[in-house]
Design a protein around this motif. Structure first.
Motif, PDB file in Angstrom:
ATOM      1  N   LYS A   1       1.587   2.295  -6.831  1.00  0.00           N
ATOM      2  CA  LYS A   1       0.973   1.393  -7.971  1.00  0.00           C
ATOM      3  C   LYS A   1      -0.294   2.134  -8.783  1.00  0.00           C
ATOM      4  O   LYS A   1      -0.282   1.932  -9.990  1.00  0.00           O
TER       5      LYS A   1
ATOM      6  N   ARG B   1     -14.146  -3.907  -6.501  1.00  0.00           N
ATOM      7  CA  ARG B   1     -15.231  -3.666  -5.482  1.00  0.00           C
ATOM      8  C   ARG B   1     -16.662  -3.488  -6.017  1.00  0.00           C
ATOM      9  O   ARG B   1     -17.356  -3.073  -5.206  1.00  0.00           O
TER      10      ARG B   1
ATOM     11  N   TYR C   1      -5.419  -3.238   6.376  1.00  0.00           N
ATOM     12  CA  TYR C   1      -4.227  -3.646   6.380  1.00  0.00           C
ATOM     13  C   TYR C   1      -3.096  -2.484   6.225  1.00  0.00           C
ATOM     14  O   TYR C   1      -1.875  -2.721   6.149  1.00  0.00           O
TER      15      TYR C   1
ATOM     16  N   ARG D   1     -11.323 -12.653  -8.061  1.00  0.00           N
ATOM     17  CA  ARG D   1     -10.669 -12.833  -9.610  1.00  0.00           C
ATOM     18  C   ARG D   1     -11.145 -13.844 -10.388  1.00  0.00           C
ATOM     19  O   ARG D   1     -11.352 -13.520 -11.482  1.00  0.00           O
TER      20      ARG D   1
ATOM     21  N   PHE E   1     -11.367 -13.136  -1.727  1.00  0.00           N
ATOM     22  CA  PHE E   1     -10.540 -12.328  -2.711  1.00  0.00           C
ATOM     23  C   PHE E   1     -10.209 -13.062  -3.933  1.00  0.00           C
ATOM     24  O   PHE E   1     -10.067 -12.514  -4.989  1.00  0.00           O
TER      25      PHE E   1
ATOM     26  N   GLU F   1      -7.692   1.864   6.249  1.00  0.00           N
ATOM     27  CA  GLU F   1      -8.161   0.376   6.008  1.00  0.00           C
ATOM     28  C   GLU F   1      -7.552  -0.829   6.671  1.00  0.00           C
ATOM     29  O   GLU F   1      -6.465  -0.518   7.294  1.00  0.00           O
TER      30      GLU F   1
ATOM     31  N   ASP G   1       0.934  -1.200  -0.079  1.00  0.00           N
ATOM     32  CA  ASP G   1      -0.088  -0.004  -0.122  1.00  0.00           C
ATOM     33  C   ASP G   1       0.909   1.131  -0.147  1.00  0.00           C
ATOM     34  O   ASP G   1       1.886   1.402   0.639  1.00  0.00           O
TER      35      ASP G   1
ATOM     36  N   PHE H   1      -0.940 -10.807   1.355  1.00  0.00           N
ATOM     37  CA  PHE H   1      -1.600 -10.385   2.308  1.00  0.00           C
ATOM     38  C   PHE H   1      -1.944 -11.404   3.186  1.00  0.00           C
ATOM     39  O   PHE H   1      -2.020 -11.414   4.423  1.00  0.00           O
ATOM     40  N   SER H   2      -2.656 -12.446   2.827  1.00  0.00           N
ATOM     41  CA  SER H   2      -3.078 -13.530   3.591  1.00  0.00           C
ATOM     42  C   SER H   2      -1.806 -14.345   4.298  1.00  0.00           C
ATOM     43  O   SER H   2      -2.144 -14.622   5.393  1.00  0.00           O
TER      44      SER H   2
ATOM     45  N   ARG I   1      -8.511  -3.436 -11.851  1.00  0.00           N
ATOM     46  CA  ARG I   1      -7.965  -3.410 -10.428  1.00  0.00           C
ATOM     47  C   ARG I   1      -8.507  -4.506  -9.422  1.00  0.00           C
ATOM     48  O   ARG I   1      -9.601  -4.861  -9.922  1.00  0.00           O
ATOM     49  N   PHE I   2      -7.705  -5.023  -8.887  1.00  0.00           N
ATOM     50  CA  PHE I   2      -8.326  -6.237  -7.878  1.00  0.00           C
ATOM     51  C   PHE I   2      -7.929  -5.569  -6.508  1.00  0.00           C
ATOM     52  O   PHE I   2      -6.940  -5.056  -6.203  1.00  0.00           O
ATOM     53  N   PRO I   3      -8.684  -5.914  -5.495  1.00  0.00           N
ATOM     54  CA  PRO I   3     -10.190  -6.145  -5.610  1.00  0.00           C
ATOM     55  C   PRO I   3     -11.148  -5.248  -6.499  1.00  0.00           C
ATOM     56  O   PRO I   3     -10.879  -4.243  -6.608  1.00  0.00           O
TER      57      PRO I   3
ATOM     58  N   ASP J   1      -3.900  -3.351 -11.500  1.00  0.00           N
ATOM     59  CA  ASP J   1      -3.641  -2.948 -10.233  1.00  0.00           C
ATOM     60  C   ASP J   1      -3.963  -3.970  -9.220  1.00  0.00           C
ATOM     61  O   ASP J   1      -5.085  -4.049  -8.621  1.00  0.00           O
TER      62      ASP J   1
ATOM     63  N   SER K   1      -0.632 -10.174  -4.559  1.00  0.00           N
ATOM     64  CA  SER K   1      -1.256  -9.557  -3.399  1.00  0.00           C
ATOM     65  C   SER K   1      -2.064 -10.622  -2.586  1.00  0.00           C
ATOM     66  O   SER K   1      -2.050 -10.503  -1.502  1.00  0.00           O
ATOM     67  N   GLY K   2      -2.872 -11.330  -3.582  1.00  0.00           N
ATOM     68  CA  GLY K   2      -3.739 -12.311  -2.579  1.00  0.00           C
ATOM     69  C   GLY K   2      -2.877 -13.244  -1.535  1.00  0.00           C
ATOM     70  O   GLY K   2      -3.394 -13.441  -0.718  1.00  0.00           O
TER      71      GLY K   2
HETATM   72  P1  DGP Z   1      -6.402  -1.655  -2.940  1.00  0.00           P
HETATM   73  O1  DGP Z   1      -7.756  -1.361  -3.393  1.00  0.00           O
HETATM   74  O2  DGP Z   1      -5.623  -2.036  -4.371  1.00  0.00           O
HETATM   75  O3  DGP Z   1      -5.888  -0.530  -1.987  1.00  0.00           O
HETATM   76  O4  DGP Z   1      -6.445  -3.061  -1.941  1.00  0.00           O
HETATM   77  C1  DGP Z   1      -6.952  -3.025  -0.811  1.00  0.00           C
HETATM   78  C2  DGP Z   1      -6.320  -3.665   0.189  1.00  0.00           C
HETATM   79  O5  DGP Z   1      -6.555  -5.234   0.052  1.00  0.00           O
HETATM   80  C3  DGP Z   1      -4.941  -3.437   0.345  1.00  0.00           C
HETATM   81  O6  DGP Z   1      -4.308  -3.432   1.582  1.00  0.00           O
HETATM   82  C4  DGP Z   1      -4.258  -4.932  -0.531  1.00  0.00           C
HETATM   83  C5  DGP Z   1      -5.146  -5.687  -0.104  1.00  0.00           C
HETATM   84  N1  DGP Z   1      -5.502  -6.994  -1.055  1.00  0.00           N
HETATM   85  C6  DGP Z   1      -5.571  -6.628  -2.365  1.00  0.00           C
HETATM   86  N2  DGP Z   1      -5.609  -7.875  -2.927  1.00  0.00           N
HETATM   87  C7  DGP Z   1      -5.815  -8.926  -1.947  1.00  0.00           C
HETATM   88  C8  DGP Z   1      -6.097 -10.303  -1.692  1.00  0.00           C
HETATM   89  O7  DGP Z   1      -6.223 -10.872  -2.656  1.00  0.00           O
HETATM   90  N3  DGP Z   1      -6.056 -10.722  -0.525  1.00  0.00           N
HETATM   91  C9  DGP Z   1      -5.974 -10.042   0.683  1.00  0.00           C
HETATM   92  N4  DGP Z   1      -6.004 -10.740   1.814  1.00  0.00           N
HETATM   93  N5  DGP Z   1      -5.581  -8.638   0.418  1.00  0.00           N
HETATM   94  C10 DGP Z   1      -5.685  -8.216  -0.660  1.00  0.00           C
END
Ligand code: DGP
Ligand code: NA
Ligand code: NA
Length: 210
Positions: A23, A49, A154, A80, A76, A152, A19, A109-110, A45-47, A100, A105-106
């Motif tokens: 990006k 929303r 994370y 995708r 998450f 947020e 974050d 972050f987990s 972008r992912f997620p 993005d 990231s998936g």
């Molecule tokens: P963003 O909209 O790019 O700011 O992403 C939102 C937050 O979610 C950011 O802290 C990164 C996290 N994130 C993005 N993709 C995933 C994912 O697939 N799994 C998890 N656990 N977190 C994710």
């Protein structure tokens, strides 16, 4: 140039990073640049929303709801998967996708929460494979120092440090490190060069990997 002018397929280009790594603005600039070069392109972008699952994710990220770590991981991933057929169709049509965040990231972050890396990777297997992953490399401290963590779930320094450690385990053949401590313009220059190369390779007819 429309998609019809394109001999081959579009490229799947992913930007990844912590974050506040820059990006999102780099993605937008890259997509505009490719457009000026006549490359059919969409910025995603992912997620995502906007979907029903994406709204559940958004609610989780803004701490309005709680969810089991494994359950949110799979959500998450499902977010995708629900875009898979559209992604594949766009790429086949010759449209380049600049995305993005993606599976990296998936997993990162987990896994940073303590879930096993291999378990985290499993639901990502079979999604379209990126042709290029541009990882905007910056320390968690420097990213946090830019300010603007939005509050947020994370967006906390200690957690971002763990995420960075996990990202380092995910380098694959498509991965390129980009020094994200440089100026915005210098970063964009590198990103454009790498992207144009891969767009040309894909355009010249390499087949979509299954
Ligand atoms: P963003 O909209 O790019 O700011 O992403 C939102 C937050 O979610 C950011 O802290 C990164 C996290 N994130 C993005 N993709 C995933 C994912 O697939 N799994 C998890 N656990 N977190 C994710
Ligand atoms: Na964020
Ligand atoms: Na972002």
């Amino acid at each position: 140039a429309g998609a019809g002018a394109n001999a081959g397929r579009g490229a799947l280009i992913v930007l990844e990073g912590l974050d506040r790594s820059g990006k999102s603005s780099q993605c937008a600039q890259l997509a505009s640049f490719l457009e000026t070069q006549g490359v059919p392109v969409e910025a995603w972008r992912f997620p995502d929303r906007t979907t029903a699952m994406g709204q559940m994710i958004s609610s989780y990220l803004s701490c309005q709801t709680s969810l089991d770590d494994a359950a949110i991981h799979l959500l998450f991933s499902a977010n995708r998967w629900e875009k898979r057929s559209l992604m594949e169709a766009k790429l086949k049509e010759g449209i380049t996708l600049v995305i993005d965040r993606y599976s990296y990231s998936g997993v990162a972050f987990s896994a940073a929460k303590g879930l096993a890396l291999d378990w985290c990777k499993a639901p990502e297997v079979g999604l379209p494979a990126p042709d290029l992953v541009l990882y905007l490399d910056i320390s968690a401290e420097m990213a946090a120092g830019r300010g603007g963590y939005g509050g947020e779930r994370y967006e906390k320094l200690e957690f971002q440090k763990k995420v960075k450690q996990k990202f380092k385990l995910l380098k694959d053949a498509a991965w390129q490190n980009v020094d994200a401590t440089q100026s915005i313009d210098s970063i964009q220059t590198v990103i454009r060069e790498e992207s144009i190369k891969i767009v040309n390779e894909c355009n010249s007819g390499r087949q979509l990997m299954q």
